[in-house]
Motif scaffolding. Structure first.
Motif, PDB file in Angstrom:
ATOM      1  N   LEU A  39       0.829  -1.207   0.000  1.00  0.00           N
ATOM      2  CA  LEU A  39       0.000   0.000   0.000  1.00  0.00           C
ATOM      3  C   LEU A  39       0.866   1.260   0.000  1.00  0.00           C
ATOM      4  N   GLY A  40       1.936   1.257   0.805  1.00  0.00           N
ATOM      5  CA  GLY A  40       2.816   2.413   0.863  1.00  0.00           C
ATOM      6  C   GLY A  40       3.545   2.678  -0.443  1.00  0.00           C
ATOM      7  N   GLU A  41       3.762   1.623  -1.216  1.00  0.00           N
ATOM      8  CA  GLU A  41       4.424   1.776  -2.515  1.00  0.00           C
ATOM      9  C   GLU A  41       3.464   2.214  -3.612  1.00  0.00           C
ATOM     10  N   SER A  42       2.178   1.894  -3.452  1.00  0.00           N
ATOM     11  CA  SER A  42       1.236   2.095  -4.555  1.00  0.00           C
ATOM     12  C   SER A  42       0.248   3.232  -4.347  1.00  0.00           C
ATOM     13  N   GLU A  43       0.126   3.761  -3.112  1.00  0.00           N
ATOM     14  CA  GLU A  43      -0.851   4.802  -2.836  1.00  0.00           C
ATOM     15  C   GLU A  43      -0.162   6.063  -2.310  1.00  0.00           C
ATOM     16  N   PRO A  44      -0.718   7.243  -2.600  1.00  0.00           N
ATOM     17  CA  PRO A  44      -0.073   8.516  -2.224  1.00  0.00           C
ATOM     18  C   PRO A  44      -0.504   9.021  -0.843  1.00  0.00           C
ATOM     19  N   TYR A  45       0.061   8.458   0.208  1.00  0.00           N
ATOM     20  CA  TYR A  45      -0.353   8.842   1.560  1.00  0.00           C
ATOM     21  C   TYR A  45       0.332  10.128   2.018  1.00  0.00           C
ATOM     22  N   ASP A  46      -0.395  10.865   2.866  1.00  0.00           N
ATOM     23  CA  ASP A  46       0.159  12.080   3.457  1.00  0.00           C
ATOM     24  C   ASP A  46       0.959  11.768   4.714  1.00  0.00           C
ATOM     25  N   ALA A  47       0.703  10.617   5.326  1.00  0.00           N
ATOM     26  CA  ALA A  47       1.480  10.155   6.479  1.00  0.00           C
ATOM     27  C   ALA A  47       1.120   8.706   6.754  1.00  0.00           C
ATOM     28  N   VAL A  48       2.046   8.004   7.437  1.00  0.00           N
ATOM     29  CA  VAL A  48       1.844   6.597   7.778  1.00  0.00           C
ATOM     30  C   VAL A  48       2.156   6.384   9.254  1.00  0.00           C
ATOM     31  N   ILE A  49       1.313   5.595   9.925  1.00  0.00           N
ATOM     32  CA  ILE A  49       1.613   5.113  11.275  1.00  0.00           C
ATOM     33  C   ILE A  49       2.000   3.653  11.124  1.00  0.00           C
ATOM     34  N   LEU A  50       3.232   3.317  11.503  1.00  0.00           N
ATOM     35  CA  LEU A  50       3.814   2.009  11.193  1.00  0.00           C
ATOM     36  C   LEU A  50       4.322   1.317  12.450  1.00  0.00           C
ATOM     37  N   ASP A  51       3.744   0.164  12.761  1.00  0.00           N
ATOM     38  CA  ASP A  51       4.221  -0.641  13.883  1.00  0.00           C
ATOM     39  C   ASP A  51       5.514  -1.357  13.472  1.00  0.00           C
ATOM     40  N   LEU A  52       6.425  -1.540  14.433  1.00  0.00           N
ATOM     41  CA  LEU A  52       7.670  -2.241  14.124  1.00  0.00           C
ATOM     42  C   LEU A  52       7.507  -3.750  14.167  1.00  0.00           C
ATOM     43  N   GLY A  53       6.750  -4.266  15.144  1.00  0.00           N
ATOM     44  CA  GLY A  53       6.622  -5.714  15.319  1.00  0.00           C
ATOM     45  C   GLY A  53       5.520  -6.309  14.488  1.00  0.00           C
ATOM     46  N   LEU A  54       5.719  -6.364  13.176  1.00  0.00           N
ATOM     47  CA  LEU A  54       4.688  -6.852  12.254  1.00  0.00           C
ATOM     48  C   LEU A  54       4.984  -8.275  11.782  1.00  0.00           C
ATOM     49  N   PRO A  55       3.950  -9.072  11.496  1.00  0.00           N
ATOM     50  CA  PRO A  55       4.171 -10.380  10.871  1.00  0.00           C
ATOM     51  C   PRO A  55       4.556 -10.228   9.404  1.00  0.00           C
TER      52      PRO A  55
END
Length: 232
Positions: A39-55
């Protein structure tokens, strides 16, 4: 403004998304690193909240991939890890801010406002264009100090234009930043929202650039109001 929340805890993801939507943002969500990366590569977001401990793919790996690919949207790291070395790793990977769990939702909202504001080159929570003011903290628009009552979509459009004052934005760009990925998008509705905004503001700040889109700019000094402005 359109945001992405990448968090594998479904309850926490839902709580964050709900709070952001209530604050006037369009929000997409992902529950693992691979989906978030896509999603981050394909959509034009104004900001992202990203957890570090992801599967599937950890948050640092996701962030590093985005930055290597030239994706420059602001990213707020969200994690239960509170060691200074983890924070350094996140910032070195390209994070713009860092929030440690547990947290108050108001903190997330404040940090989102701050990174979006800085990315657009604004220093304070109040944005202005001529007599028009937008208080990002209160979600309030005023003209000459008088509150203007806007719908949620009108406010989103106004906020996007205010963050990008002086820059021509196309209808396509506005649609991409106004709606989440599940919304039935129709660029024709943007003209309707612009018309409503112009009428409610009562000042000539939204200009149409034929064939390109719209630009928000202060009217020349002495320009009279264009219409009566409904006040809240």
């Amino acid at each position: 403004m359109r945001l992405l929340v990448v968090e594998d805890d479904k309850d926490l993801n839902r709580q964050i998304v709900t709070a952001l939507e209530q604050a006037g943002y369009a929000v997409d969500r992902a529950y693992d690193g691979e989906e978030g990366l896509y999603l981050g590569e394909s959509e034009p977001y104004d900001a992202v909240i990203l957890d570090l401990g992801l599967p599937k793919l950890d948050g640092v790996g996701v962030l590093q991939s985005w930055r290597r690919g030239g994706r420059s949207m602001p990213v707020i790291i969200l994690t239960a890890r509170d060691r200074w070395s983890d924070k350094v790793q996140g910032f070195d990977a390209g994070a713009d801010d860092y929030v440690t769990k547990p947290f108050h939702m108001e903190e997330i909202l404040a940090r989102v406002r701050a990174v979006v504001r800085r990315a657009a080159g604004h220093a304070t929570s109040e944005l202005s264009c001529g007599p028009v003011r937008l208080d990002t903290r209160a979600g309030r628009v005023t003209v000459d100090g008088n509150a203007v009552k806007l719908t949620s979509h009108e406010y989103r459009l106004m906020a996007y234009l205010m963050h990008h004052t002086g820059r021509v934005v196309s209808r396509t760009e506005i649609v991409e930043h106004l709606y989440d990925q599940d919304f039935d998008r129709d660029s024709n509705t943007i003209e309707v929202f612009v018309g409503r905004l112009r009428k409610k503001l009562g000042v000539d700040v939204i200009q149409t650039v034929r064939g390109l889109g719209y630009v928000l700019q202060a009217p020349p000094a002495g320009t009279p109001p264009t219409a009566s402005t409904p006040r809240a």
